[in-house]
Design a protein around this motif. Structure first.
Motif, PDB file in Angstrom:
ATOM      1  N   HIS A 348       0.822  -1.209   0.000  1.00  0.00           N
ATOM      2  CA  HIS A 348       0.000   0.000   0.000  1.00  0.00           C
ATOM      3  C   HIS A 348       0.856   1.259   0.000  1.00  0.00           C
ATOM      4  CE1 HIS A 348      -2.544  -3.138   1.837  1.00  0.00           C
ATOM      5  NE2 HIS A 348      -3.583  -2.462   1.365  1.00  0.00           N
ATOM      6  N   LYS A 349       0.279   2.323  -0.492  1.00  0.00           N
ATOM      7  CA  LYS A 349       0.866   3.643  -0.315  1.00  0.00           C
ATOM      8  C   LYS A 349       0.702   4.055   1.150  1.00  0.00           C
ATOM      9  CE  LYS A 349      -0.315   5.420  -4.931  1.00  0.00           C
ATOM     10  NZ  LYS A 349      -1.084   6.455  -5.663  1.00  0.00           N
ATOM     11  N   PRO A 350       1.452   5.036   1.614  1.00  0.00           N
ATOM     12  CA  PRO A 350       1.244   5.549   2.978  1.00  0.00           C
ATOM     13  C   PRO A 350      -0.188   6.010   3.223  1.00  0.00           C
ATOM     14  CG  PRO A 350       3.318   6.364   2.110  1.00  0.00           C
ATOM     15  CD  PRO A 350       2.626   5.672   0.971  1.00  0.00           C
ATOM     16  N   THR A 351      -0.899   6.406   2.154  1.00  0.00           N
ATOM     17  CA  THR A 351      -2.288   6.851   2.286  1.00  0.00           C
ATOM     18  C   THR A 351      -3.265   5.695   2.450  1.00  0.00           C
ATOM     19  OG1 THR A 351      -2.521   6.815  -0.122  1.00  0.00           O
ATOM     20  CG2 THR A 351      -1.878   8.918   0.911  1.00  0.00           C
ATOM     21  N   GLU A 356      -0.077  -3.231  -5.091  1.00  0.00           N
ATOM     22  CA  GLU A 356       0.121  -4.499  -5.771  1.00  0.00           C
ATOM     23  C   GLU A 356      -0.063  -5.664  -4.812  1.00  0.00           C
ATOM     24  OE1 GLU A 356       4.066  -4.113  -7.325  1.00  0.00           O
ATOM     25  OE2 GLU A 356       5.044  -4.521  -5.407  1.00  0.00           O
ATOM     26  N   GLU A 357      -0.345  -6.814  -5.396  1.00  0.00           N
ATOM     27  CA  GLU A 357      -0.459  -8.082  -4.674  1.00  0.00           C
ATOM     28  C   GLU A 357       0.852  -8.831  -4.870  1.00  0.00           C
ATOM     29  OE1 GLU A 357      -3.882 -10.848  -3.246  1.00  0.00           O
ATOM     30  OE2 GLU A 357      -3.424  -8.724  -3.181  1.00  0.00           O
ATOM     31  N   VAL A 358       1.593  -9.048  -3.819  1.00  0.00           N
ATOM     32  CA  VAL A 358       2.873  -9.749  -3.910  1.00  0.00           C
ATOM     33  C   VAL A 358       2.657 -11.186  -3.461  1.00  0.00           C
ATOM     34  CG1 VAL A 358       5.271  -9.829  -3.170  1.00  0.00           C
ATOM     35  CG2 VAL A 358       4.136  -7.615  -3.464  1.00  0.00           C
ATOM     36  N   VAL A 359       2.738 -12.122  -4.392  1.00  0.00           N
ATOM     37  CA  VAL A 359       2.590 -13.552  -4.106  1.00  0.00           C
ATOM     38  C   VAL A 359       3.983 -14.156  -4.142  1.00  0.00           C
ATOM     39  CG1 VAL A 359       1.586 -15.731  -4.881  1.00  0.00           C
ATOM     40  CG2 VAL A 359       0.278 -13.598  -5.099  1.00  0.00           C
ATOM     41  N   TYR A 360       4.371 -14.815  -3.057  1.00  0.00           N
ATOM     42  CA  TYR A 360       5.734 -15.303  -2.974  1.00  0.00           C
ATOM     43  C   TYR A 360       5.780 -16.741  -2.454  1.00  0.00           C
ATOM     44  CZ  TYR A 360       5.235 -14.014   1.994  1.00  0.00           C
ATOM     45  OH  TYR A 360       4.797 -13.900   3.300  1.00  0.00           O
ATOM     46  N   VAL A 361       6.762 -17.476  -2.951  1.00  0.00           N
ATOM     47  CA  VAL A 361       7.002 -18.830  -2.458  1.00  0.00           C
ATOM     48  C   VAL A 361       7.514 -18.715  -1.031  1.00  0.00           C
ATOM     49  CG1 VAL A 361       8.380 -20.914  -2.740  1.00  0.00           C
ATOM     50  CG2 VAL A 361       7.457 -19.736  -4.751  1.00  0.00           C
ATOM     51  N   VAL A 362       6.908 -19.487  -0.140  1.00  0.00           N
ATOM     52  CA  VAL A 362       7.310 -19.436   1.265  1.00  0.00           C
ATOM     53  C   VAL A 362       8.805 -19.733   1.380  1.00  0.00           C
ATOM     54  CG1 VAL A 362       7.008 -20.502   3.534  1.00  0.00           C
ATOM     55  CG2 VAL A 362       5.012 -20.007   2.105  1.00  0.00           C
ATOM     56  N   GLY A 363       9.507 -18.831   2.028  1.00  0.00           N
ATOM     57  CA  GLY A 363      10.952 -18.958   2.144  1.00  0.00           C
ATOM     58  C   GLY A 363      11.709 -18.067   1.190  1.00  0.00           C
ATOM     59  N   ALA A 364      11.017 -17.505   0.188  1.00  0.00           N
ATOM     60  CA  ALA A 364      11.680 -16.593  -0.746  1.00  0.00           C
ATOM     61  C   ALA A 364      11.952 -15.262  -0.058  1.00  0.00           C
ATOM     62  CB  ALA A 364      10.809 -16.377  -1.981  1.00  0.00           C
ATOM     63  N   PRO A 365      13.051 -14.590  -0.404  1.00  0.00           N
ATOM     64  CA  PRO A 365      13.337 -13.298   0.215  1.00  0.00           C
ATOM     65  C   PRO A 365      12.381 -12.225  -0.282  1.00  0.00           C
ATOM     66  CG  PRO A 365      14.929 -13.775  -1.513  1.00  0.00           C
ATOM     67  CD  PRO A 365      14.086 -15.002  -1.372  1.00  0.00           C
ATOM     68  N   HIS A 371       3.968  -0.473   5.224  1.00  0.00           N
ATOM     69  CA  HIS A 371       2.572  -0.394   4.797  1.00  0.00           C
ATOM     70  C   HIS A 371       2.082  -1.685   4.143  1.00  0.00           C
ATOM     71  CE1 HIS A 371       2.830   3.844   5.746  1.00  0.00           C
ATOM     72  NE2 HIS A 371       3.874   3.959   4.947  1.00  0.00           N
ATOM     73  N   ASP A 372       2.913  -2.731   4.143  1.00  0.00           N
ATOM     74  CA  ASP A 372       2.490  -4.030   3.623  1.00  0.00           C
ATOM     75  C   ASP A 372       1.579  -4.736   4.631  1.00  0.00           C
ATOM     76  OD1 ASP A 372       4.098  -3.532   1.463  1.00  0.00           O
ATOM     77  OD2 ASP A 372       5.692  -4.912   2.061  1.00  0.00           O
ATOM     78  N   ARG A 373       0.713  -5.582   4.120  1.00  0.00           N
ATOM     79  CA  ARG A 373      -0.164  -6.360   4.998  1.00  0.00           C
ATOM     80  C   ARG A 373      -0.168  -7.809   4.526  1.00  0.00           C
ATOM     81  NH1 ARG A 373      -5.609  -7.569   4.876  1.00  0.00           N
ATOM     82  NH2 ARG A 373      -6.010  -6.127   3.152  1.00  0.00           N
ATOM     83  N   SER A 405      -9.702   0.840  -0.212  1.00  0.00           N
ATOM     84  CA  SER A 405      -8.264   0.819  -0.466  1.00  0.00           C
ATOM     85  C   SER A 405      -7.909   0.764  -1.945  1.00  0.00           C
ATOM     86  CB  SER A 405      -7.623  -0.375   0.246  1.00  0.00           C
ATOM     87  OG  SER A 405      -7.885  -1.594  -0.452  1.00  0.00           O
ATOM     88  N   LEU A 406      -8.867   0.472  -2.814  1.00  0.00           N
ATOM     89  CA  LEU A 406      -8.558   0.336  -4.238  1.00  0.00           C
ATOM     90  C   LEU A 406      -8.295   1.696  -4.875  1.00  0.00           C
ATOM     91  CD1 LEU A 406     -11.144  -2.300  -5.526  1.00  0.00           C
ATOM     92  CD2 LEU A 406      -8.709  -2.625  -5.097  1.00  0.00           C
ATOM     93  N   PRO A 407      -7.416   1.749  -5.868  1.00  0.00           N
ATOM     94  CA  PRO A 407      -7.327   2.969  -6.679  1.00  0.00           C
ATOM     95  C   PRO A 407      -8.685   3.258  -7.300  1.00  0.00           C
ATOM     96  CG  PRO A 407      -5.568   1.405  -7.227  1.00  0.00           C
ATOM     97  CD  PRO A 407      -6.529   0.677  -6.342  1.00  0.00           C
ATOM     98  N   TRP A 408      -8.982   4.524  -7.507  1.00  0.00           N
ATOM     99  CA  TRP A 408     -10.346   4.869  -7.933  1.00  0.00           C
ATOM    100  C   TRP A 408     -10.761   4.151  -9.212  1.00  0.00           C
ATOM    101  CZ3 TRP A 408     -11.469   7.062 -12.617  1.00  0.00           C
ATOM    102  CH2 TRP A 408     -10.405   7.642 -13.327  1.00  0.00           C
TER     103      TRP A 408
END
Length: 427
Positions: A348-351, A356-365, A371-373, A405-408
């Motif tokens: 997320h932005k500070p606002t 973006e949606e960050v999908v990562y393999v468990v254990g990946a750096p 502001h991430d959730r 939270s979505l862009p307009w």
């Protein structure tokens, strides 16, 4: 769906795989299955997860009793029947909380267990999540289009009787104000609302007699259906019978925008300035958006809601992504999956606007920002639900927060790309 086994909500091919795996010794391999959508329905910019609480409850009750085993006698060999007789899911499940937004590739429901105990859950998981997510996703678009005006869910006569109850729950999750489905009230405590249909007017010798009977029984705060014959005369009769304190009128046919405008003028001229106008009749999010400038106070939505407004399934799949710690993936053309157990975070932005949606393999750096959730939460551990399920009100608020939270441009009804991109991070 409470209080009974859900074991036969499975599929023949799942039990075929079970029998073969038991026979060749692979049934006990540690596996990870993931539920995700490869893409959103055509033109949609976001999806909303629905049915999580229902599927967690269903898994916790997924057992094979004597009746279920008798149905499978002759279908499965005795070794498989004996295995099923002792079946209780004992693995772990993580996933997106109900009401969370999702995008292509989001790991919505991750099942960890042996191959045997996880593979038999595929139909159960997908049937609930695909249905409920389709309904709540469509409903959320309608709620956004209504721009604060309440919507009544009234689609119970347009779908299967059990789907009707699940649809009412999903609609309420999306932000609908009420449902006409009384079973949904009994099971889930959803507020109900309703009024008389055209049959009640036709039953009586005159519209005046029908309105008089309804007001006498239900009081002047009721909603009178005024378009059985002539709308102008119907409104006159409604105010004549109920007085200027009539709660609402409903218009169920014709060009409801034009008719609502004319009805507002007529009601105001009769002194019924506070009488609300409810419109219904094959409305969807586009029709609701088109009525935004009209003097409509509430909407009734049925068919388009319970059919997902053209997308009756969310298109989710349940795929094996890891075996004994080894990543595996399907490579079929246009049906590829990404190997390895995955988690996700939303950046997320500070606002507070989602980026973006960050999908990562468990254990990946993965470098996390303040502001991430993180999106996945524990749902079952050792086959048992984790804590009490969130209330519908909590999940409703999650939908509202997600949409804010979505862009307009992500809330537009026009066709376009997903509101935020999905980014994959692999080892």
């Amino acid at each position: 769906m409470t209080g009974t086994s859900t074991a036969l909500l499975t599929d023949h091919y799942e039990l075929t795989m079970l029998a073969a795996a038991l026979a060749d010794g692979t049934a006990e391999r540690a596996c990870v299955f993931e539920t995700f959508a490869r893409r959103l329905p055509n033109g949609r910019r976001y999806g909303v997860v629905g049915g999580t609480a229902r599927v967690v409850d269903a898994i916790s009750r997924f057992t094979f009793g004597e009746a279920e085993l008798a149905q499978l006698s002759g279908v499965l060999d005795q070794a498989s029947l004996d295995w099923l007789a002792d079946y209780r899911f004992s693995g772990d499940v993580d996933g997106y909380a109900e009401g969370e937004l999702y995008f292509p590739g989001s790991p919505l429901f991750t099942v960890r267990g042996t191959f045997a105990e996880a593979v038999v859950l595929e139909t159960l998981v997908l049937s609930i999540l695909n249905h409920d997510s389709a309904i709540v996703s469509a409903g959320a678009r309608m709620v956004s289009a209504a721009n604060g005006r309440p919507i009544i869910e009234m689609g119970g006569r347009r779908t299967h009787e059990e789907a009707a109850v699940a649809s009412a729950r999903a609609a309420y999750l999306a932000g609908f104000a009420t449902t006409s489905n009384l079973e949904a009230k009994r099971r889930y405590g959803i507020p109900t609302a309703g009024t008389c249909a055209h049959a009640f007017t036709l039953l009586h010798d005159s519209e005046h007699a029908a309105f008089t009977a309804q007001v006498r029984a239900l009081g002047t705060d009721t909603t009178l259906l005024v378009d059985t014959y002539d709308i102008t005369r119907g409104i006159e009769t409604a105010i004549e019978v109920a007085g200027t304190g009539l709660g609402a009128i409903r218009i169920d046919s014709g060009d409801v925008g034009v008719l609502a405008r004319q009805a507002r003028q007529q009601l105001d001229s009769l002194g019924a300035k506070n009488t609300r106008i409810v419109v219904s009749g094959d409305l969807d999010e586009y029709a609701i958006a088109a009525l935004r400038a009209e003097p409509v106070d509430a909407y009734g939505v049925g068919t388009s809601l319970v059919t997902g407004s053209g997308s009756p399934t969310a298109g989710m799949v349940y795929k094996l992504v890891e075996v004994d710690g080894r990543p595996v993936a399907k490579r079929s053309s246009h049906k590829q999956s990404k190997a390895g157990r995955k988690a996700a975070l939303r950046r997320h932005k500070p606002t507070g606007t989602a980026l973006e949606e960050v999908v990562y393999v468990v254990g990946a750096p993965v470098e996390e920002d303040p502001h991430d959730r993180q999106l996945q939460v524990p749902l079952l551990r050792g086959g048992q639900p984790v804590g009490d399920p969130p209330s519908l009100e909590t999940s409703r608020q999650r939908v509202r927060d997600g949409l804010v939270s979505l862009p307009w441009e992500g809330l537009k009804l026009s066709h376009g790309e997903p509101a935020i991109p999905t980014v994959y991070v692999e080892k």
